[in-house]
Design an enzyme around this catalytic site. Structure first.
Site, PDB file in Angstrom:
ATOM      1  N   LYS A  99      45.155  51.862  30.825  1.00  0.00           N
ATOM      2  CA  LYS A  99      44.286  51.479  29.902  1.00  0.00           C
ATOM      3  C   LYS A  99      43.112  52.796  29.824  1.00  0.00           C
ATOM      4  O   LYS A  99      42.659  52.918  28.956  1.00  0.00           O
ATOM      5  CB  LYS A  99      43.680  50.287  30.428  1.00  0.00           C
ATOM      6  CG  LYS A  99      42.585  49.764  29.413  1.00  0.00           C
ATOM      7  CD  LYS A  99      42.019  48.176  29.824  1.00  0.00           C
ATOM      8  CE  LYS A  99      40.909  47.772  29.341  1.00  0.00           C
ATOM      9  NZ  LYS A  99      40.367  46.466  29.749  1.00  0.00           N
TER      10      LYS A  99
ATOM     11  N   GLU B  51      46.533  56.838  40.876  1.00  0.00           N
ATOM     12  CA  GLU B  51      48.031  56.774  40.861  1.00  0.00           C
ATOM     13  C   GLU B  51      48.905  57.138  39.832  1.00  0.00           C
ATOM     14  O   GLU B  51      49.812  57.958  40.054  1.00  0.00           O
ATOM     15  CB  GLU B  51      48.442  55.319  41.391  1.00  0.00           C
ATOM     16  CG  GLU B  51      47.922  54.704  42.610  1.00  0.00           C
ATOM     17  CD  GLU B  51      46.623  54.153  42.586  1.00  0.00           C
ATOM     18  OE1 GLU B  51      45.655  54.428  41.687  1.00  0.00           O
ATOM     19  OE2 GLU B  51      46.466  53.133  43.307  1.00  0.00           O
TER      20      GLU B  51
ATOM     21  N   GLY C 155      43.550  44.648  31.656  1.00  0.00           N
ATOM     22  CA  GLY C 155      44.761  45.047  32.000  1.00  0.00           C
ATOM     23  C   GLY C 155      45.830  44.099  32.256  1.00  0.00           C
ATOM     24  O   GLY C 155      46.847  44.111  31.941  1.00  0.00           O
ATOM     25  N   ARG C 156      45.722  42.899  33.029  1.00  0.00           N
ATOM     26  CA  ARG C 156      46.472  41.996  33.467  1.00  0.00           C
ATOM     27  C   ARG C 156      46.824  40.990  32.412  1.00  0.00           C
ATOM     28  O   ARG C 156      47.625  40.145  32.402  1.00  0.00           O
ATOM     29  CB  ARG C 156      45.908  41.363  34.772  1.00  0.00           C
ATOM     30  CG  ARG C 156      44.430  40.568  34.525  1.00  0.00           C
ATOM     31  CD  ARG C 156      43.999  40.337  35.861  1.00  0.00           C
ATOM     32  NE  ARG C 156      42.561  39.804  35.840  1.00  0.00           N
ATOM     33  CZ  ARG C 156      41.421  40.766  35.864  1.00  0.00           C
ATOM     34  NH1 ARG C 156      41.806  41.858  36.092  1.00  0.00           N
ATOM     35  NH2 ARG C 156      40.311  40.105  35.731  1.00  0.00           N
TER      36      ARG C 156
ATOM     37  N   GLU D  10      43.395  38.511  40.717  1.00  0.00           N
ATOM     38  CA  GLU D  10      42.531  39.281  40.212  1.00  0.00           C
ATOM     39  C   GLU D  10      41.672  38.705  39.221  1.00  0.00           C
ATOM     40  O   GLU D  10      40.281  39.207  39.209  1.00  0.00           O
ATOM     41  CB  GLU D  10      43.230  40.635  39.672  1.00  0.00           C
ATOM     42  CG  GLU D  10      42.316  42.030  39.400  1.00  0.00           C
ATOM     43  CD  GLU D  10      43.016  43.031  39.041  1.00  0.00           C
ATOM     44  OE1 GLU D  10      43.219  43.195  37.639  1.00  0.00           O
ATOM     45  OE2 GLU D  10      43.304  44.168  39.837  1.00  0.00           O
TER      46      GLU D  10
ATOM     47  N   HIS E  18      66.229  30.496  51.890  1.00  0.00           N
ATOM     48  CA  HIS E  18      66.798  31.048  53.026  1.00  0.00           C
ATOM     49  C   HIS E  18      65.834  31.833  53.986  1.00  0.00           C
ATOM     50  O   HIS E  18      66.191  32.589  54.673  1.00  0.00           O
ATOM     51  CB  HIS E  18      68.204  31.638  52.826  1.00  0.00           C
ATOM     52  CG  HIS E  18      69.144  31.091  52.247  1.00  0.00           C
ATOM     53  ND1 HIS E  18      70.216  30.201  52.988  1.00  0.00           N
ATOM     54  CD2 HIS E  18      69.262  30.480  51.056  1.00  0.00           C
ATOM     55  CE1 HIS E  18      70.611  29.288  52.223  1.00  0.00           C
ATOM     56  NE2 HIS E  18      70.253  29.583  50.991  1.00  0.00           N
TER      57      HIS E  18
ATOM     58  N   LYS F 245      38.390  52.291  45.836  1.00  0.00           N
ATOM     59  CA  LYS F 245      38.720  53.444  45.106  1.00  0.00           C
ATOM     60  C   LYS F 245      37.499  54.373  45.175  1.00  0.00           C
ATOM     61  O   LYS F 245      37.894  55.575  45.570  1.00  0.00           O
ATOM     62  CB  LYS F 245      38.386  53.239  43.576  1.00  0.00           C
ATOM     63  CG  LYS F 245      39.666  52.483  42.841  1.00  0.00           C
ATOM     64  CD  LYS F 245      39.453  52.233  41.306  1.00  0.00           C
ATOM     65  CE  LYS F 245      40.383  51.418  40.579  1.00  0.00           C
ATOM     66  NZ  LYS F 245      39.981  51.094  39.078  1.00  0.00           N
TER      67      LYS F 245
HETATM   68  O1  F6P Z   1      43.551  47.337  40.192  1.00  0.00           O
HETATM   69  C1  F6P Z   1      42.508  47.486  39.183  1.00  0.00           C
HETATM   70  C2  F6P Z   1      42.975  47.767  37.772  1.00  0.00           C
HETATM   71  O2  F6P Z   1      41.849  48.147  36.959  1.00  0.00           O
HETATM   72  C3  F6P Z   1      43.747  46.769  37.084  1.00  0.00           C
HETATM   73  O3  F6P Z   1      42.974  45.687  36.597  1.00  0.00           O
HETATM   74  C4  F6P Z   1      44.594  47.356  35.986  1.00  0.00           C
HETATM   75  O4  F6P Z   1      45.532  46.699  35.737  1.00  0.00           O
HETATM   76  C5  F6P Z   1      44.957  48.691  36.867  1.00  0.00           C
HETATM   77  O5  F6P Z   1      43.993  48.887  37.598  1.00  0.00           O
HETATM   78  C6  F6P Z   1      45.497  49.944  36.074  1.00  0.00           C
HETATM   79  O6  F6P Z   1      44.512  50.379  35.270  1.00  0.00           O
HETATM   80  P1  F6P Z   1      44.769  51.478  34.171  1.00  0.00           P
HETATM   81  O7  F6P Z   1      45.601  50.563  33.145  1.00  0.00           O
HETATM   82  O8  F6P Z   1      43.256  51.593  33.474  1.00  0.00           O
HETATM   83  O9  F6P Z   1      45.552  52.658  34.748  1.00  0.00           O
END
Ligand code: F6P
Length: 539
Positions: free
Chosen positions: A205, A211, A262-263, A348, A379, A507
């Site tokens: 987003k 990452e 995002g979610r 979240e 199990h 972060k």
């Molecule tokens: O973990 C925090 C967060 O902002 C989530 O809400 C989001 O889905 C995720 O990081 C990934 O963010 P982005 O889509 O901006 O890479």
């Protein structure tokens, strides 16, 4: 000055008349409610607590509530103006107050020409689906592998839906999901790939997430080092930050907007891997199923409104029974990532400790959501669900018709699913255990002691959700049901379910520690972090 909108002035659940009444009701009847007696008393209990919604039937009868509980919870919802807040969300009011944003994932699945933001939504959708059909023509596109690089909401939705809809998936395309900044995630994925036949989707987003950007760099370097030549064709982005994607070197971008959390984003361009897997028509079906659930949530009276009922039960369990977790057990292997998806959606969204006014909450919010597909969970941890000291409501998901051709396996699966909810509720008395001869039991242990070990308390609550088939439409409806359920409990708790400030601190500290790991500078760090850092550096 104009008055605050109706939803904003709504009272918090604990400041209502219904809350006080629920407290009294819990003390008088709720705490001690016995499901076995409730079913014996009321032969219509299954009918009374069954809720029909688009694509989903819910049996809520094995929950620790009665007609009076439900009536009071409905009063609570009305006092908290749940419907006003819901309507504000659908209308695009900035209900995400801490970010001043609208919350309009529902607009992503509204039919073209209806709902807010329709022209932008349709423009991206049409472009995205045209791209999808080009790639799915694998003879012409040459693509065989699709790698989605994204994390959190830019990963979990597609990662959950693609295997769930395997029966509808393109047979010549393979899908891979890379999320973790741990190189052990991307390394085995890249190992088997041919750059000329691989499409990378950089899904973020913000297009700034550490990452994702780090993995995207690794993927690009691997692509170029292994004979890949046309990055323009093999790398695409799904993001709200089109400029950053362009600066990174991506020319094919499918955008979305800050009003998509995002979610809540699998319905947006973030759903690209899903659309690639199942094709344009089925992707539209997924959206249509979600829209059908949106309409149900918007229009069904609260008495028959499935997401609302589930959200109310969540409040009842969390704030009155003090149950701190909920286990999700999909009896469908395709839904193996659903618990992980729901973890982000619920925890979240509703893992918050202050209300809309920033006031600390005197009651609990999000439960821990966890689970595994049945029968595997049986199990592993079901022992604890049946005989442990905590009561954990369980959510069973069963699908009537499988898409495989092994009916005898499916019958066994369904029998297991029904047996587990039955066992949780019925339990087994010590007398019944005394009357049994368990083949593996010790022959020397006192019979009474053994019987106590073999006793099940029962009266453990569960919900069973039934789908006819796990189609794109049904899955769309199911996921939207969960979204609105989370909305419901969040609205009653009067929290902001649409921000996630809790991820910020880690972060920021990570950014501080990164250069320290290289330099060894531990100045000003707490002794534990400094000690661990020294060990990790081998100093
Ligand atoms: O973990 C925090 C967060 O902002 C989530 O809400 C989001 O889905 C995720 O990081 C990934 O963010 P982005 O889509 O901006 O890479």
């Amino acid at each position: 000055m104009s008055a605050a909108p109706d939803w904003q002035g709504a009272p918090r659940c604990d400041r209502t008349v219904a809350w006080t009444a629920l407290r009294g009701h819990y003390e008088a009847h709720g705490r001690e409610l016995d499901l076995r007696e409730a079913f014996a008393r009321d032969p219509q209990r299954f009918e009374a607590f069954g809720v029909e919604a688009p694509e989903v039937f819910a049996d809520l009868s094995k929950n620790l509530w009665d007609v009076a509980t439900r009536r009071l919870l409905l009063e609570l919802a009305r006092e908290c103006r749940l419907e006003a807040r819901r309507d504000a969300m659908f209308a695009g009011e900035p209900i995400n107050t801490t970010e001043g944003r609208a919350v309009l994932h529902t607009a992503l699945r509204a039919p073209g020409g209806s709902g807010p933001q329709s022209p932008e939504v349709q423009e991206v959708l049409v472009r995205l689906l045209a791209f999808v059909e080009q790639v799915r023509d694998t003879a012409a596109s040459g693509i065989r592998d699709v790698v989605n690089i994204g994390i959190g909401g830019s990963d979990l939705g597609p990662q959950m839906v693609v295997p769930a809809l395997d029966a509808f998936a393109h047979r010549d395309l393979r899908f891979h999901f890379v999320s973790n900044v741990d190189g052990h995630d991307i390394t085995p994925v890249l190992r088997g790939l041919d750059p000329r036949r691989t499409l990378f989707i950089i899904a973020s987003k913000t297009f700034t997430t550490q990452e994702t950007m780090a993995n995207a760099e690794v993927a690009k370097a691997w692509f170029l080092a292994n004979g890949g030549t046309d990055t323009g064709k093999h790398f695409v982005a799904t993001t709200t930050n089109v400029a950053a994607a362009a600066a990174w070197g991506i020319s094919t971008t499918f955008g979305f907007w800050d009003w998509v959390g995002g979610r809540y984003s699998l319905w947006s361009a973030i759903g690209l891997p899903i659309a690639l897997a199942i094709g344009a028509e089925h992707f539209r079906e997924l959206l249509a199923g979600a829209h059908a659930m949106d309409t149900h949530f918007r229009e069904a009276p609260l008495e028959h409104n499935l997401p609302a009922q589930l959200g109310l039960l969540d409040v009842w369990y969390r704030n009155f029974h003090h149950f701190s977790s909920r286990s999700v057990a999909p009896y469908h292997q395709g839904l193996k990532r659903l618990p992980a998806y729901l973890q982000q959606l619920e925890m979240e969204s509703n893992g918050k400790r202050v209300d809309l006014d920033g006031e600390p909450l005197p009651f609990a919010t999000s439960p821990v959501v966890w689970g595994e597909p049945g029968t595997n969970g049986q199990h592993a941890y079901f022992q604890m669900l049946h005989q442990g000291t905590d009561v954990i409501p369980v959510e069973f998901i069963a699908v009537r018709h499988p898409t495989h051709e092994h009916p005898s396996l499916h019958t066994k699966l369904l029998a297991n699913c029904l047996a587990q909810s039955q066992a949780l509720m019925l339990g087994k008395s010590t007398e019944a255990a005394l009357g049994e001869k368990a083949p593996t039991a010790s022959a020397t242990l006192d019979r009474e002691v053994l019987a106590r070990h073999r006793t099940f308390p029962g009266n453990r609550p569960s919900t069973t959700l039934l789908l006819e088939r796990l189609t794109p439409r049904a899955l769309g409806a199911l996921v939207a049901m969960y979204e609105h359920r989370v909305f419901t409990s969040g609205a009653l708790w009067r929290i902001n379910s649409f921000d996630q400030w809790g991820v910020e601190l880690g972060k920021a500290l990570c950014n501080d520690l990164l250069p320290r790991l290289a330099s060894g500078d531990v100045e000003g760090l707490d002794a534990s972090t400094a000690g661990l850092m020294r060990r990790l550096r081998g100093a």
